[in-house]
Design a protein around this motif. Structure first.
Motif: not given
Length: 674
Positions: A136-140, A167-178, A180-188
């Motif tokens: 797991p990882i947390e991005f702020e 494919p037409a996808n919406t990528l986020t800072l979080a799901n790119v690293y998901e 890659a194998g990490f469960s990501t949380g992004v602080s509000a």
């Protein structure tokens, strides 16, 4: 936390802690973590095993390649051969791993086991499923008020230059690293950091960025953690050519923060681009992922062989990876994005998912360790380039406490013109430099910042050179030159696909000349003081700044006093931005106004009262740059006569020290502007 439901696949993270709830695994006397990587389009067909025994304290980490994957009724059995081992081999008693998942039917209670086929009965572990992610990882994510619109997500079909089958996808800072194998949380996002007191200068210096990072991360436990700070700012003081920075030296724990500069070259699409807004969004998004990748200890694609080895890696120019530069590949940026699938390479994902976690986790291993770099051997003969290492002083001897500054010079020896990046030596990103005290192990110098910038080229005629200089006493993690004695120093650099090796410089550090030097040494040879010297003052490190003032006052005859005076006075030479923590997750950028009067007197005295002594200890490049900074500060504050006097002193010193004629001409041209 446990996942609510077990997926029908077996990839993921599993734990064993004897006789304990797996949630309490950090307290167990034995902990085993197994990462299974066999399902889905991004699967690498690998297992990795991490074993930690607390009493006695020993660890082991193994990486294994899956050689068999069998389904039998409601069971799944994986066999894998261990090919990488770090730590105590006794904790992994076999080389053939067997992972068994039983009872995988819907609604059942599956069981999982890891054992060793070649040592049946030894080290067989029942496992608990923890997560389909490997860690797991947390991005702020924060932004400065003048950063403008920031891009946290990107639509892969937004720009027409893309793979036709992407494919037409919406990528986020979080799901790119998901992926890659990490469960990501992004602080509000708590809102932009205001600039109401930051002054007119909106560009950030290395010192200001580093000071802000130290301020921010002091709120957290001083230990490694799966957490990363991403700051969006408008511009670095270096200008538009710097798109982002990974700060790799944050106290004793590195790789915890990155910055993206939204008004840099990543905001300037080519004039003929068919979708300029999409180009901007793509470049900003790519830059953020790229810088964050550095925080996971990923090197640039073309620098994979430049590090300390965890596995043998190869430098590559062409990969379509987040860690390559789009303009590096053959065909340039258009060719890169026409085949870029917004992913990391298999090699990079293998490192993130399965390397020993201390190599990857933020705040653990220093930047660029365990990344495939060994001291280079001799270069092949006949190179069109020559790399020289020199001190720019007559005698290569240094006082105790005096930082050692070395100059690098790269010269074109070929018959005709050659192209080179003019900043290749200046930033230190690509420089390999090794320091060895007589009788001690070889140690590698590493620069305290890693810049990602848009490389440019210039033409060098035969015999022409580019230059750079660095304080080689101070490296990430502290000091390399901190004891009296003899040292050897050598540099290496990759140019045009070849490793160039410099001459060896042998230098001498004298014993302490007075008791005060001995008394100050334990506090002086600290990482905080090293950072204050390299970053020309860090107000957020008041202990280090106070120590430098004390050194300048108590040891004025030691050249180290000149370095100290320049460092503790530099933040007052200009309007200096500071990131303040107002509590309740609120921040504000304010400005400490320049206090030029006393500071200008101090810097004039430091640089000009004994110009030859100052030029010896700072080296020509750093010395004349410091004079230029002082002259610019005087000019900005209306003291044109004082600025002209400093510039004239610089020209006179250049002539006395036989500096290159073209450098003197350039300085005289600047003098003519006053």
């Amino acid at each position: 936390m446990h996942d609510d439901t077990l997926p029908p696949v077996v990839s993921g993270r599993y734990h064993f802690t004897p006789g304990m709830d797996p949630e309490q695994s950090s307290e167990a006397s034995l902990r085993v973590v197994v990462r299974v990587d066999v399902d889905g389009p991004e699967a690498l067909d690998h297992l990795s095993v991490e074993v930690v025994r607390r009493f006695p304290a020993v660890t082991a980490h193994g990486v294994a390649r899956v050689t068999a994957d069998r389904a039998r009724d409601r069971d799944r059995i994986l066999e894998a051969d261990l090919y990488y081992l770090d730590g105590d081999a006794n904790l992994l008693p076999g080389r053939r791993l067997v992972f068994e998942a039983s009872g995988l039917q819907a609604g059942g209670q599956p069981t999982f086991t890891l054992s060793f086929a070649d040592r049946r009965g030894l080290g067989s572990y029942p496992l608990w499923f923890r997560s389909r992610y490997f860690d797991p990882i947390e991005f702020e994510v924060d932004r400065v008020e003048n950063a403008g619109p920031v891009v946290h997500q990107y639509r892969t079909d937004a720009h027409p230059n893309r793979p036709s089958d992407l494919p037409a996808n919406t990528l986020t800072l979080a799901n790119v690293y998901e992926q890659a194998g990490f469960s990501t949380g992004v602080s509000a996002d708590s809102g932009p950091i205001p600039l109401v007191e930051a002054g007119a200068d909106g560009a950030w210096s290395d010192s200001e960025m580093h000071n802000a990072m130290v301020t921010y991360w002091s709120r957290f436990a001083d230990r490694p953690q799966w957490a990363l700070w991403v700051l969006y700012a408008s511009l670095h003081e270096q200008g538009e050519m710097l798109g982002g920075v990974m700060f790799d030296d944050i106290g004793p724990h590195h790789r915890q923060g990155t910055a993206v500069f939204t008004e840099s070259f990543i905001n300037n699409p080519p004039l003929d681009d068919p979708a300029p807004q999409a180009w901007r969004e793509r470049m900003q998004f790519w830059t953020a992922i790229h810088e964050m990748g550095h925080a996971f200890n990923l090197a640039h694609s073309w620098q994979k062989a430049l590090g300390d080895p965890w596995m043998p890696l190869t430098n590559r120019i062409e990969p379509r990876s987040f860690m390559n530069y789009p303009f590096n590949v053959e065909g340039g940026e258009d060719a890169f994005f026409s085949d870029f699938r917004f992913r990391f390479t298999d090699e990079e994902r293998l490192f993130m998912r399965h390397a020993p976690r201390r190599f990857v986790q933020m705040g653990h291993s220093d930047w660029f360790q365990n990344h495939g770099f060994e001291a280079p051997g001799d270069t092949e003969g006949g190179s069109p380039w020559q790399l020289q290492l020199r001190p720019n002083r007559e005698v290569n001897a240094y006082a105790f406490l005096e930082p050692v500054v070395m100059e690098l010079k790269l010269t074109n020896l070929s018959p005709g013109d050659r192209s080179v990046d003019p900043d290749l030596l200046a930033f230190g990103n690509d420089v390999m430099l090794f320091v060895q005290r007589d009788g001690a192990p070889l140690r590698r110098w590493r620069n305290m910042t890693t810049r990602c910038y848009r490389a440019t080229t210039m033409r060098l005629a035969r015999g022409e050179s580019i230059y750079g200089c660095h304080n080689i006493s101070c490296s990430t993690g502290g000091w390399l030159i901190d004891e009296p004695g003899f040292y050897k120093v050598q540099a290496a650099l990759e140019v045009d696909g070849r490793i160039l090796v410099s001459n060896i410089q042998r230098l001498y550090v004298a014993p302490p000349a007075q008791p005060e030097e001995n008394r100050l040494a334990p506090d002086y040879f600290s990482e905080d003081v090293a950072r204050a010297l390299v970053f020309h003052g860090v107000p957020a490190l008041p202990g280090a700044m106070s120590l430098l003032r004390e050194l300048a006052a108590r040891c004025p005859e030691n050249p180290a006093a000149l370095h100290a005076a320049l460092a503790f006075s530099a933040p007052d030479l200009r309007d200096y931005k500071v990131l303040d923590d107002e509590g309740a997750d609120r921040f504000r950028v304010r400005c400490h106004r320049a206090r030029l009067g006393d500071v200008a007197v101090l810097q004039r005295d430091t640089l000009l009262s004994s110009a030859g002594r100052a030029a010896d200890t700072f080296g020509h490049i750093a010395y004349f740059r410091a004079l230029e900074d002082l002259a610019d500060a005087l000019y900005r504050h209306g003291d044109q006569q004082g600025a002209r006097g400093v510039r004239q002193a610089a020209v006179d010193t250049m002539k006395q020290r036989a500096v290159s004629s073209w450098v003197i001409r350039r300085a005289e041209d600047h003098l003519g502007q006053f």
